[in-house]
Design a protein around this motif. Structure first.
Motif, PDB file in Angstrom:
ATOM      1  N   SER A  58       0.860  -1.179   0.000  1.00 59.43           N
ATOM      2  CA  SER A  58       0.000   0.000   0.000  1.00 59.43           C
ATOM      3  C   SER A  58       0.897   1.230   0.000  1.00 59.43           C
ATOM      4  CB  SER A  58      -0.928  -0.001   1.205  1.00 59.43           C
ATOM      5  OG  SER A  58      -0.190   0.103   2.393  1.00 59.43           O
ATOM      6  N   LEU A  59       0.291   2.368  -0.308  1.00 62.72           N
ATOM      7  CA  LEU A  59       1.032   3.621  -0.405  1.00 62.72           C
ATOM      8  C   LEU A  59       0.432   4.663   0.512  1.00 62.72           C
ATOM      9  CD1 LEU A  59       1.392   4.086  -4.257  1.00 62.72           C
ATOM     10  CD2 LEU A  59       3.227   3.720  -2.642  1.00 62.72           C
ATOM     11  N   LEU A  60       1.290   5.489   1.069  1.00 66.34           N
ATOM     12  CA  LEU A  60       0.812   6.629   1.833  1.00 66.34           C
ATOM     13  C   LEU A  60       0.452   7.757   0.871  1.00 66.34           C
ATOM     14  CD1 LEU A  60       0.256   7.558   4.680  1.00 66.34           C
ATOM     15  CD2 LEU A  60       2.586   8.425   4.792  1.00 66.34           C
ATOM     16  N   VAL A  61       1.345   8.056  -0.045  1.00 60.25           N
ATOM     17  CA  VAL A  61       1.101   9.048  -1.097  1.00 60.25           C
ATOM     18  C   VAL A  61       1.694   8.522  -2.392  1.00 60.25           C
ATOM     19  CG1 VAL A  61       1.033  11.081   0.393  1.00 60.25           C
ATOM     20  CG2 VAL A  61       3.209  10.308  -0.503  1.00 60.25           C
ATOM     21  N   GLY A  62       1.146   8.969  -3.504  1.00 59.64           N
ATOM     22  CA  GLY A  62       1.696   8.583  -4.795  1.00 59.64           C
ATOM     23  C   GLY A  62       0.680   7.848  -5.645  1.00 59.64           C
ATOM     24  N   ASP A  63       1.096   7.577  -6.867  1.00 60.91           N
ATOM     25  CA  ASP A  63       0.254   6.890  -7.841  1.00 60.91           C
ATOM     26  C   ASP A  63       0.518   5.388  -7.766  1.00 60.91           C
ATOM     27  OD1 ASP A  63      -1.354   6.201  -9.958  1.00 60.91           O
ATOM     28  OD2 ASP A  63       0.010   6.963 -11.496  1.00 60.91           O
ATOM     29  N   GLU A 103      -7.838   1.190   1.402  1.00 63.90           N
ATOM     30  CA  GLU A 103      -8.693   2.121   0.671  1.00 63.90           C
ATOM     31  C   GLU A 103     -10.167   1.727   0.827  1.00 63.90           C
ATOM     32  OE1 GLU A 103      -8.544   2.551  -3.830  1.00 63.90           O
ATOM     33  OE2 GLU A 103      -6.699   3.551  -3.182  1.00 63.90           O
ATOM     34  N   ARG A 104     -10.451   0.446   0.665  1.00 63.57           N
ATOM     35  CA  ARG A 104     -11.831  -0.048   0.815  1.00 63.57           C
ATOM     36  C   ARG A 104     -12.316   0.119   2.240  1.00 63.57           C
ATOM     37  NH1 ARG A 104     -10.295  -5.229  -2.061  1.00 63.57           N
ATOM     38  NH2 ARG A 104     -10.231  -4.603  -4.227  1.00 63.57           N
ATOM     39  N   ALA A 105     -11.453  -0.117   3.212  1.00 55.39           N
ATOM     40  CA  ALA A 105     -11.838   0.037   4.617  1.00 55.39           C
ATOM     41  C   ALA A 105     -12.214   1.482   4.921  1.00 55.39           C
ATOM     42  CB  ALA A 105     -10.704  -0.418   5.527  1.00 55.39           C
ATOM     43  N   ALA A 106     -11.448   2.431   4.386  1.00 56.32           N
ATOM     44  CA  ALA A 106     -11.765   3.846   4.589  1.00 56.32           C
ATOM     45  C   ALA A 106     -13.098   4.191   3.939  1.00 56.32           C
ATOM     46  CB  ALA A 106     -10.655   4.725   4.022  1.00 56.32           C
ATOM     47  N   ASP A 107     -13.362   3.656   2.744  1.00 51.81           N
ATOM     48  CA  ASP A 107     -14.649   3.893   2.079  1.00 51.81           C
ATOM     49  C   ASP A 107     -15.809   3.313   2.884  1.00 51.81           C
ATOM     50  OD1 ASP A 107     -13.317   5.174   0.033  1.00 51.81           O
ATOM     51  OD2 ASP A 107     -13.385   3.445  -1.339  1.00 51.81           O
TER      52      ASP A 107
END
Length: 123
Positions: A58-63, A103-107
Motif C-alpha cells: 500500500s502507499l501513503l502518497v503517490g500513484d 482504501e476499501r476500509a476507509a470507504d
C-alpha cells in the motif's frame, strides 16, 4: 512404507514473513527510484515451490500504477538483495501488486458514518 514427514509445516509462512521484513528494509534503504514513495508491504504469498512470490503493498502518497510499475522493474535488484540475505536455496521471482484493502476500509467507514449520521437525523 512409513509416511514421509513434511520438512516444516509452517516453513512457507516463515519464508514469506522473512521476505516481507527484508523487502521492507531493502525498499526503504537501498532502492533509489524516485517513483517509489512511502511503500508499506502488507502481505507476501509464496508458492509451495518458492518459485514466485506475490507482494501486496500500500502507499501513503503517490500513484499506485506508477509505483507498481517501478517496483516490478526493480524486482530483479530486490531479488538479488534477498538472495544475499535469505538462507534458502531458491529465492522467488517477485510480483508486486497494489493492495486496496485500506482504501476499501476507509470507504466502508465513510459509508457507515454517513448511514449513522442520516439515521440520527431521522430520529
Amino acid at each position: 512404507m512409513p509416511k514421509r514427514k513434511a520438512a516444516a509445516p509452517n516453513r512457507a509462512f516463515k519464508v514469506a514473513d522473512q521476505i516481507q521484513r527484508d523487502l521492507t528494509e531493502l525498499i526503504a534503504r537501498e532502492l533509489k527510484d524516485p517513483r517509489v514513495g512511502m511503500v508499506t508491504i502488507q502481505a507476501v504469498e509464496v508458492t509451495p515451490d518458492y518459485a514466485h512470490a506475490k507482494i501486496y503493498f500500500s502507499l501513503l502518497v503517490g500513484d499506485p500504477v506508477v509505483t507498481t510499475e517501478a517496483l516490478n522493474q526493480a524486482a530483479g535488484f530486490l531479488r538479488n538483495g534477498l538472495f544475499k540475505r535469505l538462507q534458502i536455496h531458491t529465492v522467488p521471482t517477485l510480483h508486486f501488486l497494489f493492495d486496496r484493502t485500506t482504501e476499501r476500509a476507509a470507504d466502508m467507514n465513510a459509508l457507515i458514518a454517513q448511514a449513522v449520521a442520516s439515521r440520527s437525523k431521522e430520529e
